[in-house]
Design a protein around this motif. Structure first.
Motif, PDB file in Angstrom:
ATOM      1  N   TYR A 244       0.861  -1.203   0.000  1.00 36.85           N
ATOM      2  CA  TYR A 244       0.000   0.000   0.000  1.00 36.85           C
ATOM      3  C   TYR A 244       0.889   1.243   0.000  1.00 36.85           C
ATOM      4  O   TYR A 244       0.928   2.005   0.973  1.00 36.85           O
ATOM      5  CB  TYR A 244      -0.905   0.005   1.243  1.00 36.85           C
ATOM      6  CG  TYR A 244      -1.701  -1.260   1.429  1.00 36.85           C
ATOM      7  CD1 TYR A 244      -2.943  -1.423   0.817  1.00 36.85           C
ATOM      8  CD2 TYR A 244      -1.198  -2.309   2.203  1.00 36.85           C
ATOM      9  CE1 TYR A 244      -3.666  -2.596   0.980  1.00 36.85           C
ATOM     10  CE2 TYR A 244      -1.903  -3.488   2.367  1.00 36.85           C
ATOM     11  CZ  TYR A 244      -3.146  -3.625   1.754  1.00 36.85           C
ATOM     12  OH  TYR A 244      -3.845  -4.783   1.918  1.00 36.85           O
ATOM     13  N   GLN A 246       0.656   4.066  -0.970  1.00 36.83           N
ATOM     14  CA  GLN A 246       0.024   5.383  -0.756  1.00 36.83           C
ATOM     15  C   GLN A 246       0.103   5.833   0.706  1.00 36.83           C
ATOM     16  O   GLN A 246      -0.120   6.994   1.022  1.00 36.83           O
ATOM     17  CB  GLN A 246      -1.445   5.366  -1.230  1.00 36.83           C
ATOM     18  CG  GLN A 246      -2.407   4.512  -0.436  1.00 36.83           C
ATOM     19  CD  GLN A 246      -2.475   3.055  -0.893  1.00 36.83           C
ATOM     20  OE1 GLN A 246      -1.489   2.504  -1.371  1.00 36.83           O
ATOM     21  NE2 GLN A 246      -3.625   2.431  -0.718  1.00 36.83           N
ATOM     22  N   TYR A 247       0.392   4.925   1.599  1.00 37.62           N
ATOM     23  CA  TYR A 247       0.437   5.279   3.031  1.00 37.62           C
ATOM     24  C   TYR A 247       1.852   5.655   3.467  1.00 37.62           C
ATOM     25  O   TYR A 247       2.838   5.054   3.047  1.00 37.62           O
ATOM     26  CB  TYR A 247      -0.052   4.102   3.887  1.00 37.62           C
ATOM     27  CG  TYR A 247      -1.512   3.768   3.693  1.00 37.62           C
ATOM     28  CD1 TYR A 247      -2.464   4.763   3.454  1.00 37.62           C
ATOM     29  CD2 TYR A 247      -1.946   2.449   3.780  1.00 37.62           C
ATOM     30  CE1 TYR A 247      -3.800   4.439   3.279  1.00 37.62           C
ATOM     31  CE2 TYR A 247      -3.277   2.118   3.615  1.00 37.62           C
ATOM     32  CZ  TYR A 247      -4.202   3.119   3.364  1.00 37.62           C
ATOM     33  OH  TYR A 247      -5.515   2.808   3.202  1.00 37.62           O
TER      34      TYR A 247
END
Ligand code: F6P
Length: 326
Positions: A244, A246-247
């Protein structure tokens, strides 16, 4: 059975806040009841190396409020050997010690069990560990203080996590038990806890991310139990970075600061109650038991039961965190 005149006291394994309060309680209660008290320094290692000194009521003055252990502590590999235990027994006999009170965790009480059986020495254990992983006691000495220390730290991490909109994986101690992780997560309002007791087929990380654990919040804190098996917080952070991207992820490993500090009032009272109860146990002729607390009552738990490493975590705690972290 030989009459007990002198009681040896030692702290062993990882130190825990409240151990000093326990040393004070055992010493003073022993003297109050007409016994001599001797301190054994550096746990079983000190028994093997003959580091033994008389304890008086004054020797334990002004320590109830301090962390660590004035008797020092160690993890003794030598005590796991037959030769080591023979030396320990010889020194104990030469010092005139007739019974032992051992303050420590799982490994320390396991050592006491073997020693007690091998030499027929009256041994009573007190649960002293931040991990809270001894069966038969609702709490161990040091657990409450460590829990409060963790919560204080996580509150601070929350400030920076919120300011940067970040996910933090905070790794806490506990060895193979998730009590510190689960309860600190509830108390600090963390979004999730990853604990060994909840290792099912479901991937815990997938589960938390899958339920959208970040949709409604601008920061997330996941408390992770230390783990030799899955690599702990670093492992989960690495996975999030890969799966992920995007984190924005950070890791804090709280480490040994969890073991230090002034014991909480709860731990001081627990240590004082269990310490006096250890002398009652010896007077009553109890042998090879850990003194614990259940529903505010003192209980004697056979070493064999206490150290089985199967103290269950209350599953309701998992539900509580799950419901409140939406
Ligand atoms: O048992 C107490 C404990 O602090 C555990 O939580 C931890 O896994 C271990 O001791 C660390 O041991 P050491 O201080 O020897 O590294």
């Amino acid at each position: 059975m030989k009459e007990i005149k002198c009681i040896g006291i030692l702290t062993s394994g990882g130190d825990a806040p409240g151990m000093n309060a326990a040393v004070r309680a055992v010493t003073r209660s022993a003297i109050f009841n007409g016994f001599l008290a001797k301190g054994i320094y550096r746990g079983y290692e000190g028994l093997i190396n003959n580091e033994i000194q008389d304890l008086t009521t004054q020797s334990v003055s002004n320590i109830i409020q301090t962390g660590g252990t004035i008797l020092k502590t160690a993890r003794s590999a030598a005590f796991m050997t037959v030769e080591g235990r023979k030396k320990a027994h010889d020194n104990m006999v030469n010092a005139g010690i007739d019974a032992l009170v051992i303050i420590g965790g799982n490994g320390s009480l396991a050592g006491a069990r073997v020693f007690a059986e091998e030499y027929n020495v009256p041994c009573v254990g007190l649960p002293g560990t931040i991990d809270n992983d001894l069966y038969g006691t609702d709490s161990t000495i040091g657990y409450d203080t460590a829990l409060n220390t963790i919560v204080e730290c996580v509150d601070k991490i929350r400030d920076t996590a919120t300011s940067h909109d970040r996910i933090f994986f905070v790794e806490v101690m506990g060895r193979d038990a998730g009590f510190l992780a689960q309860n600190s997560a509830i108390a600090s309002g963390a979004e999730a806890a990853i604990i060994p007791e909840d290792q099912t087929d479901i991937d815990q990380l997938e589960y938390f991310i899958g339920r959208g654990f970040r949709k409604t919040k601008n920061s997330s804190i996941v408390i992770v139990s230390e783990s030799k098996k899955d690599g702990g917080a670093l492992h989960y952070a690495e996975r999030v970075r890969k799966e992920y991207p995007q984190y924005d992820v950070r890791v804090t490993i709280l480490g040994h600061l969890q073991r230090g500090g002034r014991p909480s009032a709860y731990d001081r009272i627990l240590a004082s109650r269990l310490g006096t109860a250890s002398i009652d146990a010896l007077i009553e002729g109890q042998r090879n038991v850990m003194v614990g607390i259940q529903n505010d009552e003192i209980v004697y738990v056979p070493f064999t039961k206490a150290i089985k490493r199967d103290k269950p975590i209350n599953k309701n705690l998992i539900k509580v965190l799950d419901e409140l972290s939406i």
